[in-house]
Enzyme design. Structure first.
Site, PDB file in Angstrom:
ATOM      1  N   LYS A   1      -2.203  -1.511  -3.796  1.00 30.63           N
ATOM      2  CA  LYS A   1      -3.067  -0.330  -3.723  1.00 30.63           C
ATOM      3  C   LYS A   1      -2.236   0.925  -3.828  1.00 30.63           C
ATOM      4  O   LYS A   1      -1.240   1.028  -3.107  1.00 30.63           O
ATOM      5  CB  LYS A   1      -3.806  -0.370  -2.381  1.00 30.63           C
ATOM      6  CG  LYS A   1      -4.715   0.794  -2.145  1.00 30.63           C
ATOM      7  CD  LYS A   1      -5.299   0.694  -0.776  1.00 30.63           C
ATOM      8  CE  LYS A   1      -6.049   1.986  -0.503  1.00 30.63           C
ATOM      9  NZ  LYS A   1      -6.418   2.097   0.867  1.00 30.63           N
TER      10      LYS A   1
ATOM     11  N   SER B   1     -10.239   5.514  -4.639  1.00 30.23           N
ATOM     12  CA  SER B   1     -11.192   6.614  -4.783  1.00 30.23           C
ATOM     13  C   SER B   1     -10.758   7.662  -5.801  1.00 30.23           C
ATOM     14  O   SER B   1     -11.566   8.147  -6.585  1.00 30.23           O
ATOM     15  CB  SER B   1     -11.433   7.254  -3.420  1.00 30.23           C
ATOM     16  OG  SER B   1     -10.208   7.688  -2.851  1.00 30.23           O
TER      17      SER B   1
ATOM     18  N   LYS C   1       0.853  -1.186   0.000  1.00 33.14           N
ATOM     19  CA  LYS C   1       0.000   0.000   0.000  1.00 33.14           C
ATOM     20  C   LYS C   1       0.888   1.235   0.000  1.00 33.14           C
ATOM     21  O   LYS C   1       1.685   1.439   0.915  1.00 33.14           O
ATOM     22  CB  LYS C   1      -0.903  -0.013   1.228  1.00 33.14           C
ATOM     23  CG  LYS C   1      -1.816   1.200   1.328  1.00 33.14           C
ATOM     24  CD  LYS C   1      -2.754   1.084   2.510  1.00 33.14           C
ATOM     25  CE  LYS C   1      -3.616   2.324   2.640  1.00 33.14           C
ATOM     26  NZ  LYS C   1      -4.518   2.218   3.799  1.00 33.14           N
TER      27      LYS C   1
HETATM   28  C1  PBG Z   1      -7.461   3.155   5.614  1.00 33.77           C
HETATM   29  C2  PBG Z   1      -7.735   3.076   4.164  1.00 33.77           C
HETATM   30  C3  PBG Z   1      -7.577   4.065   3.183  1.00 33.77           C
HETATM   31  C4  PBG Z   1      -8.071   3.528   1.998  1.00 33.77           C
HETATM   32  C5  PBG Z   1      -8.489   2.228   2.282  1.00 33.77           C
HETATM   33  N1  PBG Z   1      -8.259   1.966   3.616  1.00 33.77           N
HETATM   34  C6  PBG Z   1      -7.116   5.458   3.264  1.00 33.77           C
HETATM   35  C7  PBG Z   1      -5.752   5.792   3.651  1.00 33.77           C
HETATM   36  O1  PBG Z   1      -4.878   4.945   3.843  1.00 33.77           O
HETATM   37  O2  PBG Z   1      -5.550   7.001   3.833  1.00 33.77           O
HETATM   38  C8  PBG Z   1      -8.140   4.229   0.675  1.00 33.77           C
HETATM   39  C9  PBG Z   1      -9.171   3.741  -0.272  1.00 33.77           C
HETATM   40  C10 PBG Z   1      -9.470   4.637  -1.402  1.00 33.77           C
HETATM   41  O3  PBG Z   1      -8.853   5.688  -1.621  1.00 33.77           O
HETATM   42  O4  PBG Z   1     -10.393   4.287  -2.146  1.00 33.77           O
HETATM   43  N2  PBG Z   1      -6.126   2.970   5.980  1.00 33.77           N
HETATM   44 ZN    ZN Z   2      -5.751   3.575   8.162  1.00 31.00          ZN
END
Ligand code: PBG
Ligand code: ZN
Length: 322
Positions: free
Chosen positions: A248, A274, A195
């Site tokens: 991701k 998103s 991620k």
């Molecule tokens: C929480 C999380 C996030 C997303 C999924 N789980 C946000 C982040 O890490 O700030 C993002 C999903 C998306 O942007 O669609 N940790």
């Molecule tokens: Zn988080």
């Protein structure tokens, strides 16, 4: 090769022949649809930067889940917006927390739909970080215990799968041990293994009301410049017991999806996040691209790169077309 003895265009001449030699196919089976659950009743609040996606109270969530299931989508992933946030994110692992209540309601009403839960603290902490904060630092090891409690409380409420998204070191092993000890040895873990600290999460943070209140997530999420590190991260999560590994975001990281596909045999998921969704929607609204065609091409590209599963806000729209 004696040109023009071989003519690639022969196999492109008609829709039928293209169908016969097509290498990649999108299927509704590939999709996981993200849903946001919030307190209250009758709440169906559209997320400004994510048209067609809503913050839903439990009663509305149940209706939405029924529609998702009727479209043939096999799974949802749940994110919670709690009533109160605090330093330690207690709402994340409360037995009557928002996600826990949502899971129970879904399990009573929408049998068969796989309920996956996002396991993280950022939606529940007052500081908006994914871990315990001390003197402005995000602590690793003290966070693990809270994540394990969160995962077990989701499983106890009936979650079919848990998906840790925090990027703390060692959390998959802690969660696996805690689940096993609590009798949930059959609950799979889909690890957000790779991620990145991405600007593409902007609209999600509006949806989940979870932007960090200070600093950023770069001390725990990965540097977008790194590919070899992705292999190490995935390797660790697999050793620790991850059943499915995830990359991701998806579209700007197709090379990483391909890399992991070639390195590992585990089922591979990709999160079409998103910001990827919002950009296509915005350009479509401006009339600058054909949003439907761009959506299908994007999802296909993610699959072609090597993803088995795609977490996507497009799931419902795409399912209707497939
Ligand atoms: C929480 C999380 C996030 C997303 C999924 N789980 C946000 C982040 O890490 O700030 C993002 C999903 C998306 O942007 O669609 N940790
Ligand atoms: Zn988080």
């Amino acid at each position: 090769m004696f040109f023009p003895r071989y003519r690639p265009r022969r196999l492109r001449a008609s829709a039928e022949i293209r169908r016969m030699v097509r290498e990649t196919r999108l299927s509704v089976d590939d999709f996981i649809y993200p849903l946001f659950v919030c307190p209250g009743e009758g709440v169906r609040r559209e997320i400004g930067s994510m048209p067609g996606n809503f913050q839903l109270s439990v009663d509305e969530l149940v209706k939405e889940a029924a529609e998702v299931k009727s479209l043939g989508i096999p799974a949802i992933i749940l994110f919670g917006i709690p009533e109160h946030k605090d330093e330690m994110g207690t709402g994340a692992y409360a037995d009557d927390g928002i996600v826990q209540r949502a899971i129970r309601a879904l399990k009573e009403t929408t049998g068969g739909l796989q309920v996956i839960t996002d396991v993280c603290l950022c939606e529940y902490t007052s500081h908006g970080h994914c871990g315990v904060v001390e003197d402005g630092r995000i602590l690793n090891d003290p966070t693990l215990d809270l994540l394990a409690r969160e995962a077990v409380s989701h499983a106890r409420a009936g979650a079919d799968m848990v998906a840790p998204s925090d990027m703390m070191d060692g959390r998959v092993e802690m969660i696996r041990d805690a689940l096993d000890e609590a009798g949930f040895d059959r609950t799979p873990i889909m690890a957000y293994a790779v991620k990145y600290a991405s600007a593409y999460y902007g609209p999600f943070r509006e949806a989940a009301e979870s932007p960090p209140q200070f600093g950023d997530r770069k001390s725990y999420q990965m540097d977008p410049a790194n590919a070899r590190e992705a292999i190490r991260e995935a390797e660790l999560d697999i050793q620790e017991g991850a059943d499915i590994i995830m990359v991701k975001p998806a579209l700007p990281y197709l090379d990483i999806i391909r890399l992991l596909r070639e390195e590992f045999d585990h089922p591979l998921a990709a999160y079409n996040v998103s910001g990827e969704f919002a950009m296509i929607k915005a350009a479509d609204r401006l009339g600058w691209v054909d949003g439907t065609a761009v959506m299908l091409e994007t999802l296909l590209a993610i699959k072609r790169a090597g993803a088995d599963l795609i977490l996507t806000y497009f799931a419902k729209e795409a399912a209707k077309l497939l």
